[in-house]
Design a protein around this motif. Sequence first.
Motif, mmCIF file in Angstrom:
data_model
loop_
_atom_site.group_PDB
_atom_site.id
_atom_site.type_symbol
_atom_site.label_atom_id
_atom_site.label_comp_id
_atom_site.label_asym_id
_atom_site.label_seq_id
_atom_site.Cartn_x
_atom_site.Cartn_y
_atom_site.Cartn_z
ATOM 1 N N ILE A 35 35.559 46.005 -71.567
ATOM 2 C CA ILE A 35 34.881 45.942 -70.268
ATOM 3 C C ILE A 35 34.110 47.228 -70.044
ATOM 4 O O ILE A 35 34.681 48.317 -70.048
ATOM 5 N N TRP A 142 38.097 41.737 -61.287
ATOM 6 C CA TRP A 142 37.533 40.463 -61.744
ATOM 7 C C TRP A 142 36.009 40.499 -61.771
ATOM 8 O O TRP A 142 35.378 40.131 -62.768
ATOM 9 N N ALA A 145 34.834 42.689 -64.607
ATOM 10 C CA ALA A 145 35.022 42.101 -65.933
ATOM 11 C C ALA A 145 34.005 41.000 -66.208
ATOM 12 O O ALA A 145 33.438 40.927 -67.311
ATOM 13 N N MET A 146 33.761 40.151 -65.243
ATOM 14 C CA MET A 146 32.795 39.064 -65.450
ATOM 15 C C MET A 146 31.369 39.598 -65.555
ATOM 16 O O MET A 146 30.605 39.215 -66.450
ATOM 17 N N GLY A 159 33.563 31.909 -67.945
ATOM 18 C CA GLY A 159 34.865 32.538 -67.799
ATOM 19 C C GLY A 159 35.999 31.549 -67.948
ATOM 20 O O GLY A 159 35.793 30.349 -68.127
ATOM 21 N N ASN A 202 35.416 29.666 -62.568
ATOM 22 C CA ASN A 202 35.093 31.001 -63.048
ATOM 23 C C ASN A 202 33.822 30.945 -63.887
ATOM 24 O O ASN A 202 33.861 30.715 -65.091
ATOM 25 N N ALA A 243 33.316 35.495 -71.229
ATOM 26 C CA ALA A 243 34.178 36.583 -70.767
ATOM 27 C C ALA A 243 35.621 36.132 -70.919
ATOM 28 O O ALA A 243 36.006 35.091 -70.374
ATOM 29 N N SER A 248 39.303 39.190 -66.340
ATOM 30 C CA SER A 248 38.252 38.253 -65.931
ATOM 31 C C SER A 248 38.793 36.886 -65.535
ATOM 32 O O SER A 248 38.035 36.034 -65.070
#
Length: 368
Positions: A35, A142, A145-146, A159, A202, A243, A248
Amino acid sequence: MLTFTLYFFIAIVVIQLFYYLIVFGKFSFARAQEIEAKNIPISVIVCAKNEEENVIKYVPLLAEQNYPDFEIVLIDDASRDNTLEIFEEFEKQYPNIRLVKVKNNEAFWGNKKYALTLGIKAAKKEYLLFTDADCYPTSKDWITAMSSQFTKQRTIVLGYGGYEKIANSFLNKIIRYETLLTATQYFSWAKMGKPYMGVGRNLAYKKEEFFNVNGFIDHIQVRSGDDDLFINQAADSDNTTIAYSPESFTYSAPKTTFKDWFTQKRRHVATAKHYKAFDKIQLGLFFSSQLLFLLLPIVLLAFQFQWILVLSLIGSRYLITWIVIGFAAGKLKEKDVMYWYPIIEIILIFTQINIFITNIFSKPANWK
């Protein structure tokens, strides 16, 4: 006839190994994902209809994300409960929350895509991150990370949306294994340069990707598919990435009865018939080869025809698939379901047949 059946069975095993080793191995054996925070402006979009119990729990988790530049677009899709009132209170409480109120429209009544379109147009940021009203992120990182997987070229990020574990529930293991297998499939095909679906629990993309394909207009008549049908149309080998770092992930509560889960899966299968031809073919070939892998050995072993070879092929296939999906399960934190893998796989195959037959005679229910 038995000789032909044996050769056919060998061909089926080869097809299965192609899927698991060549395709699914792309994700299963991939390196752990790093990340690298990019801090690009993000609009988190949540569409809710009659979700008062969930939004009161989960919206604060979104609002408290550790990210420097984001807004939350809350879309109330003509709820009949207190969802709108709760959203209005959150709008007062959090300065970065934007509320979109959707009233029933005669042309688009009950259509989530219409509500999402209004929310996307209201979003002020160029990068959009979607989750469902009954979902929550695993960490305060989150969004980081995404969004870290976006690049100048990669403007769609797929995701993982998992389900909570329920102790002593075999149905829960079936649901989570099926979710694991589905994620392994769409992650792997994305890495192969043939992305075909994502999950609205996601999912992220740049706003321009939405307008490049005129939003949901080409499949607006299909009530479901705001996630997978959109990705099936908009995603390609150049603009899509995945991801899969633990930060994530999102989670939601799974169905607790087989009937409810079966109804949910009927909607998913019904939507898949609108995929591109290649995607329908590869998914159909995978399922057909799974089914034939179960049926053909029964014939061969019943006549004890080349039974040593047949058993060797069965054992080799199960060992290899167990390893491949096991590595994917490790990445997605679902290792415990692998203890039941062979049994769950058989149950899912026959459940899928049941779904296909049921969908022929009746249409599944749609958005609330």
